[in-house]
Design a protein around this motif. Structure first.
Motif, PDB file in Angstrom:
ATOM      1  N   UNK A  51      44.960  92.730 -21.204  1.00 39.14           N
ATOM      2  CA  UNK A  51      45.875  91.608 -21.018  1.00 39.14           C
ATOM      3  C   UNK A  51      46.988  91.901 -20.039  1.00 39.14           C
ATOM      4  N   UNK A  52      46.925  93.054 -19.366  1.00 40.62           N
ATOM      5  CA  UNK A  52      47.942  93.408 -18.370  1.00 40.62           C
ATOM      6  C   UNK A  52      47.649  92.766 -17.022  1.00 40.62           C
ATOM      7  N   UNK A  53      46.425  92.289 -16.840  1.00 46.93           N
ATOM      8  CA  UNK A  53      46.049  91.507 -15.664  1.00 46.93           C
ATOM      9  C   UNK A  53      45.459  90.193 -16.158  1.00 46.93           C
ATOM     10  N   UNK A  54      45.853  89.105 -15.543  1.00 44.09           N
ATOM     11  CA  UNK A  54      45.332  87.796 -15.924  1.00 44.09           C
ATOM     12  C   UNK A  54      43.875  87.657 -15.483  1.00 44.09           C
ATOM     13  N   UNK A  55      43.036  87.111 -16.343  1.00 43.43           N
ATOM     14  CA  UNK A  55      41.647  86.829 -16.004  1.00 43.43           C
ATOM     15  C   UNK A  55      41.585  85.474 -15.301  1.00 43.43           C
ATOM     16  N   UNK A  56      41.145  85.472 -14.038  1.00 45.69           N
ATOM     17  CA  UNK A  56      41.135  84.238 -13.249  1.00 45.69           C
ATOM     18  C   UNK A  56      40.117  83.243 -13.782  1.00 45.69           C
ATOM     19  N   UNK A  57      38.908  83.745 -14.052  1.00 43.84           N
ATOM     20  CA  UNK A  57      37.849  82.903 -14.623  1.00 43.84           C
ATOM     21  C   UNK A  57      37.054  83.733 -15.615  1.00 43.84           C
ATOM     22  N   UNK A  58      36.306  83.045 -16.482  1.00 52.08           N
ATOM     23  CA  UNK A  58      35.485  83.733 -17.465  1.00 52.08           C
ATOM     24  C   UNK A  58      36.199  83.917 -18.785  1.00 52.08           C
ATOM     25  N   UNK A  59      35.575  84.690 -19.660  1.00 50.79           N
ATOM     26  CA  UNK A  59      36.082  84.844 -21.029  1.00 50.79           C
ATOM     27  C   UNK A  59      36.009  86.307 -21.454  1.00 50.79           C
ATOM     28  N   UNK A  60      37.038  86.726 -22.188  1.00 50.40           N
ATOM     29  CA  UNK A  60      37.067  88.057 -22.797  1.00 50.40           C
ATOM     30  C   UNK A  60      37.265  87.867 -24.290  1.00 50.40           C
ATOM     31  N   UNK A  61      36.371  88.458 -25.074  1.00 52.98           N
ATOM     32  CA  UNK A  61      36.463  88.367 -26.537  1.00 52.98           C
ATOM     33  C   UNK A  61      36.562  89.759 -27.128  1.00 52.98           C
ATOM     34  N   UNK A  62      37.396  89.895 -28.141  1.00 52.33           N
ATOM     35  CA  UNK A  62      37.490  91.128 -28.926  1.00 52.33           C
ATOM     36  C   UNK A  62      37.086  90.748 -30.341  1.00 52.33           C
ATOM     37  N   UNK A  63      35.947  91.275 -30.770  1.00 51.72           N
ATOM     38  CA  UNK A  63      35.366  90.803 -32.013  1.00 51.72           C
ATOM     39  C   UNK A  63      34.949  89.350 -31.835  1.00 51.72           C
ATOM     40  N   UNK A  64      35.361  88.500 -32.753  1.00 47.46           N
ATOM     41  CA  UNK A  64      35.030  87.079 -32.671  1.00 47.46           C
ATOM     42  C   UNK A  64      36.147  86.260 -32.042  1.00 47.46           C
ATOM     43  N   UNK A  65      37.203  86.927 -31.586  1.00 51.10           N
ATOM     44  CA  UNK A  65      38.373  86.218 -31.052  1.00 51.10           C
ATOM     45  C   UNK A  65      38.308  86.125 -29.534  1.00 51.10           C
ATOM     46  N   UNK A  66      38.553  84.943 -29.002  1.00 50.40           N
ATOM     47  CA  UNK A  66      38.711  84.746 -27.563  1.00 50.40           C
ATOM     48  C   UNK A  66      40.146  85.134 -27.203  1.00 50.40           C
ATOM     49  N   UNK A  67      40.292  86.243 -26.461  1.00 51.86           N
ATOM     50  CA  UNK A  67      41.635  86.732 -26.133  1.00 51.86           C
ATOM     51  C   UNK A  67      41.958  86.551 -24.655  1.00 51.86           C
ATOM     52  N   UNK A  68      41.183  85.731 -23.956  1.00 55.38           N
ATOM     53  CA  UNK A  68      41.334  85.581 -22.507  1.00 55.38           C
ATOM     54  C   UNK A  68      42.768  85.250 -22.119  1.00 55.38           C
TER      55      UNK A  68
END
Length: 352
Positions: A51-68
């Motif tokens: 989370x130190x760099x913003x994700x421009x597009x797409x999705x990042x999940x940790x476990x079942x949580x969307x943390x994008x």
């Protein structure tokens, strides 16, 4: 503990795209290593997960949580950086427990968690010392301990051993491997050192220019690379590459002065290919052939012989045993055809 999933993750800085649609699954409890040359995007990808760099597009999940879009503090990750970033005026115990204290955790609970982390990292004898009185390896263990006490779901390591000398790097590599076995956490580790990657990882992700070249277990990538880049990056010393041309059902290799017969289906005659051969898969024969021994690196149980070829291409061959070639010798090399790898001369893709 939990895993990490990336779906089409992209990172842009203005008009410049540095991460190109990464799809990746890091399983629960897995030790995953991002490896690649400088500038390939491995640290950027790690910082996107943190989370130190913003994700421009797409999705990042940790476990079942969307943390994008989640803040770093809400992602359940702890990061260990290349620099220790310890507070010099605090003791080891105070450094390790500082984050918990800032979050209002009771002193008794902090002390319990610090003690548990120090037991794992063998820091009990140093808890009252300040960072100035610690070695580089001890300071890095304190930084790892600071991450452990937070009880994160995922540990992120950004080249944590780069500032250590060779002996400490080996020692800390063993410590991190032992830590993973002991606590069983999901860990993602960034390094440019493929030896670290090979020795630590359950899964290696090879990156180049913001794109995943191949994902797999260390020995899988070593034995079965998909392209010339992965073949040359995984393994130390690196794989030898020689230019060749398909001719009459074999591959003519001018550097060797002969044709070789890889155990793969060959493309049509006249096709330019690259022949790959690892140093440890060759046998050296002094007093024969047309290869000149330019340098011998004697490392005790093994030597690496650097050979000049008639075409100017270089070969490194591994030697063991007591009877080894010397600098200045003329030698020949032999190998089993099944050991040869063949790559397309233009695309670099493996021919199978």
């Amino acid at each position: 503990m939990t895993g990490v999933t990336l779906n089409g993750a992209i990172k842009r800085y203005g008009d410049v795209q540095v991460i190109h649609g990464i799809d990746l699954v890091v399983e629960d409890g897995e030790f995953c290593v991002f490896v690649g040359p400088s500038g390939c995007g491995k640290s950027t990808l790690l910082r996107m997960i943190a989370g130190l760099e913003e994700t421009t597009e797409g999705q990042i999940s940790i476990g079942s949580r969307d943390v994008t879009k989640a803040d770093p503090s809400e992602r359940g990750v702890a990061m260990v950086f290349q620099t220790y970033a310890l507070y010099p005026h605090m003791t080891v115990a105070e450094n390790m427990g500082f984050g918990l204290r800032m979050n209002g955790v009771p002193k008794a609970e902090i002390a319990k968690k610090v003690k548990a982390a120090s037991d794992i990292l063998k820091l009990d004898d140093y808890l009252k010392r300040k960072p100035a009185n610690l070695s580089g390896g001890q300071r890095q263990r304190v930084a790892i301990g600071r991450a452990i006490v937070r009880g994160p779901e995922v540990f992120l390591f950004d080249e944590p051993l780069s500032n250590l000398d060779a002996e400490l790097r080996v020692e800390m590599r063993v410590e991190i491997a032992r830590l993973h076995k002991e606590i069983g956490a999901t860990m993602i580790y960034v390094t440019h050192d493929q030896v670290e990657a090979m020795t630590l990882a359950d899964k290696i992700v090879v990156l180049r220019a913001g794109v995943i070249e191949q994902v797999g277990a260390p020995l899988e990538l070593y034995r079965d690379p998909d392209n010339r880049f992965v073949a040359g990056f995984i393994g130390s010393p690196a794989m030898n590459f020689l230019n060749g041309t398909v001719k009459d059902g074999a591959v003519d290799v001018p550097a060797l002065g002969r044709a070789v017969s890889p155990t793969v289906k060959l493309p049509p005659d006249g096709t330019a290919v690259t022949v790959g051969l690892r140093p440890e898969h060759m046998e050296v024969h002094p007093g024969k052939g047309a290869l000149h021994a330019d340098l011998s690196e004697a490392l005790g149980g093994v030597s690496y012989l650097h050979l000049d070829t008639p075409t100017g291409e270089r070969i490194i061959a591994e030697e063991r045993g007591d009877d080894r070639a010397r600098e200045g010798d003329t030698v020949d090399i032999t190998f089993e055809p099944r050991r040869l790898m063949l790559f397309d001369g233009k695309s670099g893709l493996r021919l199978r």
